[in-house]
Write a protein that holds these residues in place. Structure first.
Motif, PDB file in Angstrom:
ATOM      1  N   GLY A  15    -139.877 -41.562  24.785  1.00  0.00           N
ATOM      2  CA  GLY A  15    -138.657 -42.270  24.423  1.00  0.00           C
ATOM      3  C   GLY A  15    -139.054 -43.602  23.844  1.00  0.00           C
ATOM      4  O   GLY A  15    -140.124 -44.124  24.148  1.00  0.00           O
ATOM      5  N   LYS A  16    -138.215 -44.152  23.007  1.00  0.00           N
ATOM      6  CA  LYS A  16    -138.529 -45.442  22.382  1.00  0.00           C
ATOM      7  C   LYS A  16    -137.946 -46.611  23.164  1.00  0.00           C
ATOM      8  O   LYS A  16    -138.490 -47.702  23.167  1.00  0.00           O
ATOM      9  CB  LYS A  16    -138.017 -45.475  20.938  1.00  0.00           C
ATOM     10  CG  LYS A  16    -138.591 -44.372  20.056  1.00  0.00           C
ATOM     11  CD  LYS A  16    -140.091 -44.445  19.955  1.00  0.00           C
ATOM     12  CE  LYS A  16    -140.635 -43.302  19.118  1.00  0.00           C
ATOM     13  NZ  LYS A  16    -142.021 -42.998  19.387  1.00  0.00           N
ATOM     14  N   GLU A  17    -136.809 -46.364  23.805  1.00  0.00           N
ATOM     15  CA  GLU A  17    -136.094 -47.413  24.545  1.00  0.00           C
ATOM     16  C   GLU A  17    -135.587 -46.858  25.866  1.00  0.00           C
ATOM     17  O   GLU A  17    -135.459 -45.651  26.031  1.00  0.00           O
ATOM     18  CB  GLU A  17    -134.894 -47.908  23.724  1.00  0.00           C
ATOM     19  CG  GLU A  17    -135.253 -48.609  22.441  1.00  0.00           C
ATOM     20  CD  GLU A  17    -135.916 -49.955  22.659  1.00  0.00           C
ATOM     21  OE1 GLU A  17    -135.609 -50.612  23.680  1.00  0.00           O
ATOM     22  OE2 GLU A  17    -136.741 -50.342  21.832  1.00  0.00           O
ATOM     23  N   LEU A  18    -135.226 -47.746  26.774  1.00  0.00           N
ATOM     24  CA  LEU A  18    -134.546 -47.330  27.990  1.00  0.00           C
ATOM     25  C   LEU A  18    -133.137 -46.881  27.606  1.00  0.00           C
ATOM     26  O   LEU A  18    -132.454 -47.571  26.839  1.00  0.00           O
ATOM     27  CB  LEU A  18    -134.480 -48.487  28.985  1.00  0.00           C
ATOM     28  CG  LEU A  18    -135.826 -48.987  29.521  1.00  0.00           C
ATOM     29  CD1 LEU A  18    -135.641 -50.243  30.341  1.00  0.00           C
ATOM     30  CD2 LEU A  18    -136.518 -47.896  30.335  1.00  0.00           C
ATOM     31  N   PRO A  19    -132.663 -45.735  28.106  1.00  0.00           N
ATOM     32  CA  PRO A  19    -131.350 -45.220  27.729  1.00  0.00           C
ATOM     33  C   PRO A  19    -130.197 -46.118  28.193  1.00  0.00           C
ATOM     34  O   PRO A  19    -130.292 -46.794  29.216  1.00  0.00           O
ATOM     35  CB  PRO A  19    -131.265 -43.866  28.437  1.00  0.00           C
ATOM     36  CG  PRO A  19    -132.637 -43.557  28.899  1.00  0.00           C
ATOM     37  CD  PRO A  19    -133.386 -44.838  28.992  1.00  0.00           C
ATOM     38  N   GLU A  20    -129.112 -46.089  27.438  1.00  0.00           N
ATOM     39  CA  GLU A  20    -127.922 -46.899  27.747  1.00  0.00           C
ATOM     40  C   GLU A  20    -127.367 -46.586  29.125  1.00  0.00           C
ATOM     41  O   GLU A  20    -126.902 -47.488  29.825  1.00  0.00           O
ATOM     42  CB  GLU A  20    -126.840 -46.696  26.684  1.00  0.00           C
ATOM     43  CG  GLU A  20    -127.150 -47.398  25.380  1.00  0.00           C
ATOM     44  CD  GLU A  20    -127.322 -48.906  25.532  1.00  0.00           C
ATOM     45  OE1 GLU A  20    -126.543 -49.551  26.263  1.00  0.00           O
ATOM     46  OE2 GLU A  20    -128.267 -49.442  24.935  1.00  0.00           O
ATOM     47  N   ARG A  21    -127.396 -45.322  29.535  1.00  0.00           N
ATOM     48  CA  ARG A  21    -126.859 -44.953  30.862  1.00  0.00           C
ATOM     49  C   ARG A  21    -127.644 -45.646  31.963  1.00  0.00           C
ATOM     50  O   ARG A  21    -127.081 -46.094  32.959  1.00  0.00           O
ATOM     51  CB  ARG A  21    -126.907 -43.425  31.031  1.00  0.00           C
ATOM     52  CG  ARG A  21    -126.340 -42.935  32.353  1.00  0.00           C
ATOM     53  CD  ARG A  21    -124.844 -43.272  32.452  1.00  0.00           C
ATOM     54  NE  ARG A  21    -124.279 -42.898  33.722  1.00  0.00           N
ATOM     55  CZ  ARG A  21    -124.186 -43.725  34.777  1.00  0.00           C
ATOM     56  NH1 ARG A  21    -124.630 -44.968  34.704  1.00  0.00           N
ATOM     57  NH2 ARG A  21    -123.657 -43.307  35.904  1.00  0.00           N
ATOM     58  N   LEU A  22    -128.930 -45.754  31.793  1.00  0.00           N
ATOM     59  CA  LEU A  22    -129.767 -46.465  32.759  1.00  0.00           C
ATOM     60  C   LEU A  22    -129.478 -47.959  32.714  1.00  0.00           C
ATOM     61  O   LEU A  22    -129.336 -48.600  33.764  1.00  0.00           O
ATOM     62  CB  LEU A  22    -131.244 -46.207  32.480  1.00  0.00           C
ATOM     63  CG  LEU A  22    -132.233 -47.007  33.331  1.00  0.00           C
ATOM     64  CD1 LEU A  22    -132.151 -46.592  34.791  1.00  0.00           C
ATOM     65  CD2 LEU A  22    -133.642 -46.833  32.796  1.00  0.00           C
ATOM     66  N   ILE A  23    -129.383 -48.526  31.533  1.00  0.00           N
ATOM     67  CA  ILE A  23    -129.119 -49.963  31.375  1.00  0.00           C
ATOM     68  C   ILE A  23    -127.837 -50.351  32.111  1.00  0.00           C
ATOM     69  O   ILE A  23    -127.771 -51.389  32.773  1.00  0.00           O
ATOM     70  CB  ILE A  23    -129.002 -50.342  29.874  1.00  0.00           C
ATOM     71  CG1 ILE A  23    -130.291 -50.028  29.133  1.00  0.00           C
ATOM     72  CG2 ILE A  23    -128.575 -51.790  29.696  1.00  0.00           C
ATOM     73  CD1 ILE A  23    -131.430 -50.975  29.354  1.00  0.00           C
ATOM     74  N   LYS A  24    -126.832 -49.494  32.026  1.00  0.00           N
ATOM     75  CA  LYS A  24    -125.563 -49.747  32.723  1.00  0.00           C
ATOM     76  C   LYS A  24    -125.781 -49.912  34.226  1.00  0.00           C
ATOM     77  O   LYS A  24    -125.228 -50.821  34.845  1.00  0.00           O
ATOM     78  CB  LYS A  24    -124.597 -48.591  32.443  1.00  0.00           C
ATOM     79  CG  LYS A  24    -123.275 -48.708  33.102  1.00  0.00           C
ATOM     80  CD  LYS A  24    -122.390 -47.513  32.762  1.00  0.00           C
ATOM     81  CE  LYS A  24    -121.104 -47.558  33.551  1.00  0.00           C
ATOM     82  NZ  LYS A  24    -120.284 -46.360  33.322  1.00  0.00           N
ATOM     83  N   GLU A  25    -126.602 -49.059  34.818  1.00  0.00           N
ATOM     84  CA  GLU A  25    -126.880 -49.136  36.256  1.00  0.00           C
ATOM     85  C   GLU A  25    -127.787 -50.316  36.598  1.00  0.00           C
ATOM     86  O   GLU A  25    -127.630 -50.932  37.644  1.00  0.00           O
ATOM     87  CB  GLU A  25    -127.514 -47.838  36.750  1.00  0.00           C
ATOM     88  CG  GLU A  25    -126.605 -46.647  36.704  1.00  0.00           C
ATOM     89  CD  GLU A  25    -125.409 -46.730  37.644  1.00  0.00           C
ATOM     90  OE1 GLU A  25    -125.499 -47.386  38.702  1.00  0.00           O
ATOM     91  OE2 GLU A  25    -124.373 -46.122  37.306  1.00  0.00           O
TER      92      GLU A  25
END
Length: 161
Positions: A15-25
């Motif tokens: 993956g290139k970035e941390l996913p948005e769903r994870l960032i939310k948490e």
């Protein structure tokens, strides 16, 4: 206390970035735990912007990650002992290697390596693998974990596409 648990990020390979769903948490986390295979310290640098971070190195991690983290840790939150290990090795299941990595009784063991979400008790020790937020392999969903600690430990997976 609210702890976000992730592992096997394999950034930038899977993956290139941390996913948005994870960032939310992560935005509401009191603490973050990574179960290894970060690949680069950039993942750590991004995570520590949200909350304090603990972790271990995995079999795919390079020298910079291995210099910063150990192969296993024991963390204590509210008098609850949590073992942390990646779980790689030979001749046993990942779960068996994770539980056998520690000589003392623990309330919980967090591990990674297999990329397979796992939640089960081994006698009185809770075993938890968050899965992977970037490399689900043949599984239908990416995943990570959220742990709540009060007097006891409560943990669950967060699955997303």
């Amino acid at each position: 206390m609210r702890i976000v648990i992730l592992g096997d990020t394999h950034i930038p390979k899977r993956g290139k970035e941390l996913p948005e769903r994870l960032i939310k948490e992560l935005s509401g986390a009191d603490h973050i735990i990574h179960t290894g295979d970060w690949i680069t310290m950039e993942v750590y640098d991004k995570l520590k912007c949200f909350a304090p971070v603990d972790g271990v190195y995995g079999n795919a991690d390079g020298e910079s990650v291995r210099e910063r983290f150990r192969d296993r840790e024991i963390l204590i939150f509210n008098n609850l002992k949590i073992g942390l290990v990646h779980g790689h090795g030979e001749k046993k299941t990942t779960e068996k290697r994770a539980i056998e990595a520690f000589d003392e009784n623990l309330d919980c063991v967090l591990f990674g390596h297999s990329h397979i979400p796992y939640l089960r008790y081994h006698y009185k020790t809770l075993l938890f693998n968050p899965g992977s937020v970037t490399d689900k392999r043949k599984l239908p969903f990416y995943s990570f974990g959220v742990m709540t600690i009060d007097k006891d430990i409560s943990v669950s997976h967060v699955f997303f596409t």
